[in-house]
Design an enzyme around this catalytic site. Structure first.
Site, PDB file in Angstrom:
ATOM      1  NE  ARG A   1      28.340 -53.138  13.849  1.00  0.00           N
ATOM      2  CZ  ARG A   1      28.151 -54.439  13.835  1.00  0.00           C
ATOM      3  NH1 ARG A   1      26.936 -54.932  14.010  1.00  0.00           N
ATOM      4  NH2 ARG A   1      29.148 -55.270  13.651  1.00  0.00           N
TER       5      ARG A   1
ATOM      6  CE  LYS B   1      30.061 -69.897  20.228  1.00  0.00           C
ATOM      7  NZ  LYS B   1      29.130 -69.937  19.116  1.00  0.00           N
TER       8      LYS B   1
ATOM      9  N   GLY C   1      31.461 -56.553  18.999  1.00  0.00           N
ATOM     10  CA  GLY C   1      30.291 -55.973  19.661  1.00  0.00           C
ATOM     11  C   GLY C   1      30.476 -55.714  21.148  1.00  0.00           C
TER      12      GLY C   1
HETATM   13  C1  3PG Z   1      27.777 -58.394  13.080  1.00  0.00           C
HETATM   14  O1  3PG Z   1      27.146 -57.909  14.027  1.00  0.00           O
HETATM   15  O2  3PG Z   1      28.895 -58.943  13.257  1.00  0.00           O
HETATM   16  C2  3PG Z   1      27.234 -58.246  11.699  1.00  0.00           C
HETATM   17  O3  3PG Z   1      26.145 -57.402  11.656  1.00  0.00           O
HETATM   18  C3  3PG Z   1      26.891 -59.590  11.106  1.00  0.00           C
HETATM   19  O4  3PG Z   1      25.855 -60.176  11.839  1.00  0.00           O
HETATM   20  P1  3PG Z   1      25.596 -61.740  11.786  1.00  0.00           P
HETATM   21  O5  3PG Z   1      26.742 -62.384  12.513  1.00  0.00           O
HETATM   22  O6  3PG Z   1      24.270 -61.952  12.462  1.00  0.00           O
HETATM   23  O7  3PG Z   1      25.579 -62.169  10.354  1.00  0.00           O
END
Ligand code: 3PG
Length: 381
Positions: free
Chosen positions: A33, A194, A339
């Site tokens: 990112r 999930k 992620g």
């Molecule tokens: C993510 O990592 O999906 C975004 O940065 C949003 O983060 P959040 O789910 O903590 O709002």
């Protein structure tokens, strides 16, 4: 679009998504990112921006925890860009404004974690106004957070002329290629814990009878809803009745790798009907993997979000690794995000073998599901 605006001698506030994984010692686990925002920063420098003010959230802070400071990211970005990034210990206030104003033209700043102020997530106008007072122009390059109505994403656009950054544009361009692709050989591979976060996407594609391959905790919820014993495996109890409605278009594992805990050094292969009371399903099994790979071979478009097993433990990483290999070898246009999925790609060094890797996790799911994204709506206006 920032290519169409004149930023010469202007202070530009750039919302980025540096919400990345750090280990317990603050080491950056995935810099994807961060690297993804470099084209916008370089573009603004070249276009003669007076100051570039980068801002992001990191994690879900409760009390300005030191481990959620963006300071290490400023240092890291400085290394990537080969120039100093001025880290500021807050994101609003007179001191911060003074620091920015007195610096030489061309300097780059990174503000402290926006979520250290609870007003950020409340989309608070006053807080947004203070952020906006630091700059002349607003650029949103944080696709990953466009599904959140946060002050630095939405409210700030009331106070500054607002444009999409180069990363944001690239995300939309690539995601649109699959979002509006209605060929029958489009497949969806979904894993992770999930099913609740992925249900809107499943429903969107389910109606059109595309093939949807499920692994990870998501599949456990569907297996349990179908009356199978899943032992001690993770699942979402409140989603069982929804999961029960999903039938033959959803391809679930026929066998799995089980262990007694996520740290086990050995796995056992069992059919999905043979899971014991004390077993945890931690990966899909070899027969399931073979059939998933066959489906991938016949696809022309692939969307993947979420690992299929507990890949952090090598014993349960096999299916995720093989799915990466199959996607890499396929001729299909692939879009991958999330992620954990990115960590798996990083491990496999497979970034350049994927059609498009999205910086969005929840945002990618939300965009592809056709949900309205607050951060995009305000830019369109
Ligand atoms: C993510 O990592 O999906 C975004 O940065 C949003 O983060 P959040 O789910 O903590 O709002």
């Amino acid at each position: 679009m920032i290519k169409e605006i004149d930023v010469k001698n202007k202070k530009v506030f750039v919302r980025v998504d540096f919400n990345i994984d750090l280990d317990k010692d603050g080491r950056i686990l995935s810099d994807f990112r961060i690297r993804a925002t470099i084209p916008t920063i370089q573009f603004l420098l070249k276009a003669g921006a007076n100051k570039i003010i980068l801002a992001s959230h990191l994690g879900k802070p409760r009390n300005k925890e030191e481990e959620l400071s963006l300071r290490p990211i400023a240092e890291y970005l400085g290394i990537l860009l080969g120039r100093k990034i001025n880290f500021l210990s807050d994101c609003i206030g007179d001191e911060i404004k003074k620091e920015i104003d007195k610096a030489a033209a061309g300097e780059i700043f990174l503000l402290e974690n926006l979520r250290f102020h609870e007003e950020e997530e409340k989309n608070d106008d006053q807080f947004a106004k203070q952020l906006a007072s630091l700059a002349d122009v607003y650029v949103n390059d944080a696709f990953g957070v466009c599904h959140r109505a946060n002050a630095s994403v939405v409210a700030i656009t009331k106070f500054l002329p607002s444009y999409a950054g180069l990363l944001l544009e690239k995300e939309i361009e690539n995601l649109d290629k699959v979002k509006n692709n209605f060929t029958q050989s489009l497949i969806l591979i979904l894993g992770g814990v999930k099913i609740s976060t992925k249900l809107p996407l499943i429903k969107k594609f389910y109606k059109r009878s595309y093939k949807i391959l499920l692994g990870g905790g998501l599949a456990n919820t569907v297996l349990k809803a179908r009356g199978l014993n899943i032992g001690k495996s993770v699942f979402e109890s409140e989603l069982l009745s929804e999961a029960k409605k999903l039938d033959e278009n959803i391809i679930t594992p026929i066998d799995c790798l089980v262990g007694g805990s996520v740290d086990d050094k050995q796995a056992r292969v069992v059919g999905v009907e043979g899971v014991g009371e004390n077993d945890m399903i931690l990966d899909i099994g070899p027969s399931s993997l073979d059939s998933f790979v066959d489906v991938i071979k016949g696809a022309t478009t692939i969307i993947w979000n979420g690992p299929l097993g507990y890949f952090e433990n090598a014993v349960f990483a096999k299916s995720t690794e093989n799915i990466i290999k199959a996607i890499s070898e396929s001729q299909a246009f692939s879009v991958v995000g999330g992620g954990e999925t990115l960590l798996a790609l990083e491990k496999a060094k497979a970034f350049d073998k994927i059609g498009f890797v999205s910086t969005g996790g929840g945002a990618m799911l939300s965009y592809l599901s056709g949900e309205e994204m607050p951060g995009l709506k305000v830019l369109n206006q």
